[in-house]
Design an enzyme around this catalytic site. Structure first.
Site, PDB file in Angstrom:
ATOM      1  N   PRO A  88     -45.384  29.181  44.981  1.00  0.00           N
ATOM      2  CA  PRO A  88     -45.015  29.162  43.558  1.00  0.00           C
ATOM      3  C   PRO A  88     -45.952  28.297  42.716  1.00  0.00           C
ATOM      4  O   PRO A  88     -45.976  28.421  41.499  1.00  0.00           O
ATOM      5  CB  PRO A  88     -43.597  28.580  43.550  1.00  0.00           C
ATOM      6  N   GLU A 115     -40.224  24.143  53.541  1.00  0.00           N
ATOM      7  CA  GLU A 115     -40.258  23.696  52.140  1.00  0.00           C
ATOM      8  C   GLU A 115     -41.663  23.648  51.574  1.00  0.00           C
ATOM      9  O   GLU A 115     -41.844  23.563  50.371  1.00  0.00           O
ATOM     10  CB  GLU A 115     -39.563  22.348  52.000  1.00  0.00           C
ATOM     11  N   ARG A 153     -53.853  49.824  45.879  1.00  0.00           N
ATOM     12  CA  ARG A 153     -53.923  50.905  44.893  1.00  0.00           C
ATOM     13  C   ARG A 153     -55.313  51.056  44.295  1.00  0.00           C
ATOM     14  O   ARG A 153     -55.650  52.097  43.756  1.00  0.00           O
ATOM     15  CB  ARG A 153     -52.891  50.691  43.770  1.00  0.00           C
ATOM     16  N   ASP A 168     -52.930  54.149  34.796  1.00  0.00           N
ATOM     17  CA  ASP A 168     -51.506  53.809  34.786  1.00  0.00           C
ATOM     18  C   ASP A 168     -51.226  52.604  33.895  1.00  0.00           C
ATOM     19  O   ASP A 168     -52.119  52.053  33.255  1.00  0.00           O
ATOM     20  CB  ASP A 168     -50.985  53.593  36.201  1.00  0.00           C
TER      21      ASP A 168
END
Ligand code: 4HQ
Length: 255
Positions: A88, A115, A153, A168
């Site tokens: 994160p 953690e 992709r 897209d």
């Protein structure tokens, strides 16, 4: 392209990559995902990969030595591979990152449990840290799969000629326009008339304006980084005026 993944749960990578578009691409050898068990590089009777934090506190920390041995072993086979840590605290992963990482010959993903990571993993073993969003997951495996999907992709041959990564949503940095298919009326709602008109110029203009409107309403910050034509700019100025007028009316109501 070869994706090497270091994880305590290699089985998590089996089914998502065997289905649909990625399954086909793997069969065609356009990409390969190799999930490696980090425990194969652990030592001691219990093959531990985590330990208590120096300084005390809750939770366990990922030990650096098993990760270091694993990365060294994988780099022997793929010396040019970039090492990516999922966390994160990383740089927010965007479509442009997917596009540029697709140019690499190989990537090594480090998926943590527990953690967090001993800080020296970041300092000495990792090239880039990425986050897939501001929420906390139980491990880096799903983020690694998200990145592999978005990167794949862009690999030649992965998408059929119908859907292209170049046409897209996000290819032009805007959200997509609304789409409709049959029936012409559903739950009392009709398909916008312009789409039935057969006038392709008008349809293209309507779709562009819908993209601008959606992006303005839902993700206005995206408009900062988008190339806008003069008519796009005129349309957005109109939207801004409408918004100001609405705000004036609401302000009057409050009195
Ligand atoms: N985690 N984007 C905890 C994430 C995450 C995210 C990854 C949770 C690593 C140890 N990773 N570990 N969000 O939530 O990438």
């Amino acid at each position: 392209m070869i994706f090497d993944v270091l994880t305590l749960f290699p089985g998590m990578f089996d089914s998502p990559l065997q289905e649909s578009i990625l399954g086909r691409a793997v069969k065609q050898q356009l990409l390969e995902v190799r999930a490696h068990n980090l425990r194969d590089w652990a030592e001691g009777k219990h093959l531990t990969t985590d330990d208590a934090p120096y300084g005390g506190g809750d939770g366990m920390v990922m030990k650096p030595e098993p990760v270091a041995r694993a990365v060294a072993a994988l780099k022997q086979k793929s010396p040019a591979a970039k090492v990516v840590l999922l966390t994160p605290q990383g740089k927010p992963f965007k479509q442009n990152d997917a596009r540029s990482l697709a140019q690499e010959s190989g990537l090594i993903f480090i998926c943590g449990r527990y953690e967090g990571f001993d800080e020296r993993i970041r300092q000495t073993l990792v090239d880039e840290e990425f986050s897939i969003g501001d929420f906390v997951l139980t491990g880096g495996e799903l983020p690694a799969m998200v990145m592999i999907d978005a990167i794949s992709r862009f690999l030649p041959g992965v998408l059929g000629s119908g859907d292209s990564a170049l046409t897209d949503s996000f290819a032009d940095g805007l959200l997509e326009y609304p789409q409709y298919t049959r029936p012409a009326v559903f739950n009392g709602l009709s398909v916008p008339e312009v789409l039935l008109s057969g006038d392709h110029g008008k349809i293209a203009q309507w779709r562009r304006e819908q993209q601008l409107l959606r992006t303005f309403q839902r993700r206005p910050e995206l408009l900062e980084d988008v190339f806008l034509s003069n008519s796009d700019k005129v349309f957005i100025e109109k939207l801004k005026c409408q918004l100001e007028q609405q705000e004036e009316i609401q302000g009057d109501d409050a009195d």
